[in-house]
Design a protein around this motif. Structure first.
Motif, PDB file in Angstrom:
ATOM      1  N   THR A 244       4.516  -4.609  10.261  1.00 22.23           N
ATOM      2  CA  THR A 244       4.967  -5.999  10.152  1.00 22.23           C
ATOM      3  C   THR A 244       5.782  -6.272   8.894  1.00 22.23           C
ATOM      4  N   TRP A 245       5.598  -5.484   7.830  1.00 19.65           N
ATOM      5  CA  TRP A 245       6.382  -5.699   6.613  1.00 19.65           C
ATOM      6  C   TRP A 245       7.753  -5.034   6.692  1.00 19.65           C
ATOM      7  N   THR A 246       7.918  -4.176   7.664  1.00 22.84           N
ATOM      8  CA  THR A 246       9.230  -3.560   7.887  1.00 22.84           C
ATOM      9  C   THR A 246      10.094  -4.468   8.756  1.00 22.84           C
ATOM     10  N   ASN A 247       9.458  -5.077   9.750  1.00 25.39           N
ATOM     11  CA  ASN A 247      10.163  -6.028  10.611  1.00 25.39           C
ATOM     12  C   ASN A 247       9.107  -6.896  11.300  1.00 25.39           C
TER      13      ASN A 247
ATOM     14  N   PHE B  64       9.499  -1.895   2.507  1.00 28.61           N
ATOM     15  CA  PHE B  64       9.399  -0.537   1.959  1.00 28.61           C
ATOM     16  C   PHE B  64      10.796   0.088   1.930  1.00 28.61           C
ATOM     17  N   ALA B  65      11.692  -0.572   1.232  1.00 26.78           N
ATOM     18  CA  ALA B  65      13.123  -0.274   1.324  1.00 26.78           C
ATOM     19  C   ALA B  65      13.474   1.148   0.899  1.00 26.78           C
ATOM     20  N   ALA B  66      12.910   1.618  -0.204  1.00 25.12           N
ATOM     21  CA  ALA B  66      13.273   2.954  -0.690  1.00 25.12           C
ATOM     22  C   ALA B  66      12.874   4.033   0.300  1.00 25.12           C
TER      23      ALA B  66
ATOM     24  N   SER C  10      18.888  -7.416  -1.871  1.00 25.46           N
ATOM     25  CA  SER C  10      18.253  -8.350  -0.938  1.00 25.46           C
ATOM     26  C   SER C  10      18.249  -7.753   0.466  1.00 25.46           C
ATOM     27  N   PHE C  11      17.122  -7.175   0.853  1.00 26.32           N
ATOM     28  CA  PHE C  11      17.015  -6.566   2.172  1.00 26.32           C
ATOM     29  C   PHE C  11      16.658  -7.634   3.210  1.00 26.32           C
ATOM     30  N   PRO C  12      17.319  -7.623   4.371  1.00 24.27           N
ATOM     31  CA  PRO C  12      17.210  -8.738   5.329  1.00 24.27           C
ATOM     32  C   PRO C  12      15.823  -8.949   5.922  1.00 24.27           C
TER      33      PRO C  12
ATOM     34  N   PRO D  49       0.819  -1.216   0.000  1.00 20.48           N
ATOM     35  CA  PRO D  49       0.000   0.000   0.000  1.00 20.48           C
ATOM     36  C   PRO D  49       0.852   1.264   0.000  1.00 20.48           C
ATOM     37  N   GLY D  50       1.801   1.310  -0.910  1.00 25.51           N
ATOM     38  CA  GLY D  50       2.657   2.480  -1.036  1.00 25.51           C
ATOM     39  C   GLY D  50       2.157   3.406  -2.116  1.00 25.51           C
TER      40      GLY D  50
END
Length: 456
Positions: free
Chosen positions: A330-333, A430-432, A398-400, A151-152
């Protein structure tokens, strides 16, 4: 005579096979019409119009009225984010939104970059287009399209844009960045007809970049943006100079992948698995299954009955905020679900999070954004793009803390020309938005590799 004919047939068969195989590596699609009613007669308007994000007193008054009329529900004791967005903390977020959040100031922030709209295949497509202020003499800015997911929104890239268009290092590449809103998201008009999937979005974005005068460009995507930009590379591999993604779910399992999953824990070097691969691929089966079920409920709803659930979210700003912001927790960590506040402000500011929510609220796009799941999943595993590999140079960050981990071996099954595979130091889905500096650095690293390769 027979031998010569036989050899000729075999040779011809091999050539035909190679030709067809080569053709199969390019995805095919056709123009669509997503506007209201039938395609109108005559030439279509292809002009580009400036666009400004605006707000009105009436809009804010309506928002405040709806917030004031929300009906709080107490959370269970000691539930943190295990049942979804914690209601106690939600009251704090809502209070900040109602009494302290300055949407007009955020509108000014959104408008710091030039916005535009142009009509493509019957719908108005919104995009941000940022040109560098200075380009080193003897060089040209490198065009780059960056595509968001759900949902970005295009706002996810606001921290990364200045690092690409105005780098502090005088030796760094300088980019010209285009950030469109997927049709049905943000300020892009929603399709009025069924069937608008990722390939349709990719086709429209190719037309957008062509209309802007770019004959070749680079592409980056995460979440749905991964699939849209991947489809762009599959549709026109000669146009996309390179593809960089930070999300790449494992393709359909083949023998090699199954073997690596079965034996990789005991023979990691045989499959190029790292310690990070082992750690993320081999939790206990029960934990892996539970995590998958816990985090995919929204997807089943949106892939089947998006309009039903979406109607409630479209009417309630508090419901919309809870639905969207829970994913930013939860999608961040995944461990953030153990915290009463969901760890939201450990990685993001409430102003940034609520700005993204407000883009959904003010544009009324939550239902069409959810429909994108139904349009893509309705074709299941039979969609042609599932069978077409990506031949353009590719890079994977590849973000952990990404939702799912994809080892290099698996990424290469889809991206046959994988130039870079970077294990990132930190960051999630949501890495960026979470780690703009890391994202900009990896983009620069990948595109430098491509440019040097092409220069040889």
């Amino acid at each position: 005579m027979f031998t010569e004919v036989f050899i000729g047939l075999v040779a011809g068969g091999v050539i035909l096979y190679l030709v067809l195989r080569r053709r199969g590596h390019v995805l095919k699609t056709e123009d669509g019409w997503w506007g209201v009613g039938p395609v109108p007669d005559g030439e279509q308007d292809s002009s580009i119009q400036p666009f400004m994000v605006t707000t009105s007193d009436a809009e804010l008054q309506d928002l405040h009225r709806r917030i004031d009329q929300t009906r709080p529900v107490p959370s269970l004791e000691d539930s943190q984010f295990h049942y979804g967005f914690n209601s106690k903390y939600l009251e704090e977020v809502v209070s900040y939104w109602r009494n302290h959040f300055d949407w007009r100031r955020q509108v000014d922030k959104l408008n710091q970059y030039p916005h535009f709209k142009t009509n493509i295949e019957g719908i108005d497509v919104h995009y941000v287009h940022v040109k560098p202020k200075r380009v080193p003499e003897g060089t040209t800015a490198i065009p780059l399209i960056m595509v968001h997911g759900w949902p970005g929104s295009f706002y996810e890239f606001y921290g990364t844009i200045p690092l690409l268009t105005e780098p502090s290092d005088p030796q760094a590449l300088v980019f010209e960045v285009v950030c469109p809103s997927i049709p049905g998201y943000g300020f892009s008009e929603a399709p009025h007809k069924k069937g608008f999937d990722s390939v349709c979005a990719a086709h429209i974005f190719h037309k957008l970049m062509s209309r802007l005068g770019f004959k070749q460009f680079y592409a980056h995507g995460g979440d749905w943006g991964w699939l849209v930009t991947t489809n762009m590379a599959q549709l026109q591999p000669k146009t996309v100079k390179g593809l960089h993604v930070n999300f790449a779910p494992a393709p359909k399992m083949d023998f090699t992948m199954c073997l690596s999953l079965l034996l990789g824990r005991h023979f990691p070097k045989l499959f190029g698995f790292t310690s990070a691969d082992i750690e993320r691929l081999y939790p206990c089966v029960q934990k892996l299954f539970v995590n998958s079920i816990t985090e995919s409920g929204y997807m089943h709803i949106q892939a089947t009955k998006p309009d039903t659930a979406g109607r409630g979210l479209n009417d309630s700003p508090v419901g919309l905020a809870a639905y969207i912001l829970e994913k930013f927790s939860t999608w961040t960590n995944r461990d953030f679900k153990n915290l009463e506040d969901g760890g939201l402000t450990r990685k993001f500011s409430l102003d940034d999070l609520l700005t993204n929510v407000m883009i959904y609220w003010t544009s009324g796009c939550i239902i069409p954004s959810m429909r994108f799941y139904k349009e893509n999943f309705s074709k299941g595993l039979n969609h042609p793009h599932m069978k077409v590999p990506v031949s353009v140079p590719a890079g994977f960050a590849s973000f952990p803390n990404e939702l799912m981990h994809t080892p290099k071996l698996w990424v290469q099954k889809k991206f046959h020309n994988l130039l870079t595979y970077t294990p990132m130091a930190r960051g999630g889905h949501f890495a960026a938005m979470e780690e703009p500096q890391l994202m900009a650095e990896d983009l620069h690293h990948f595109i430098c590799r491509v440019e040097k390769t092409k220069a040889r």
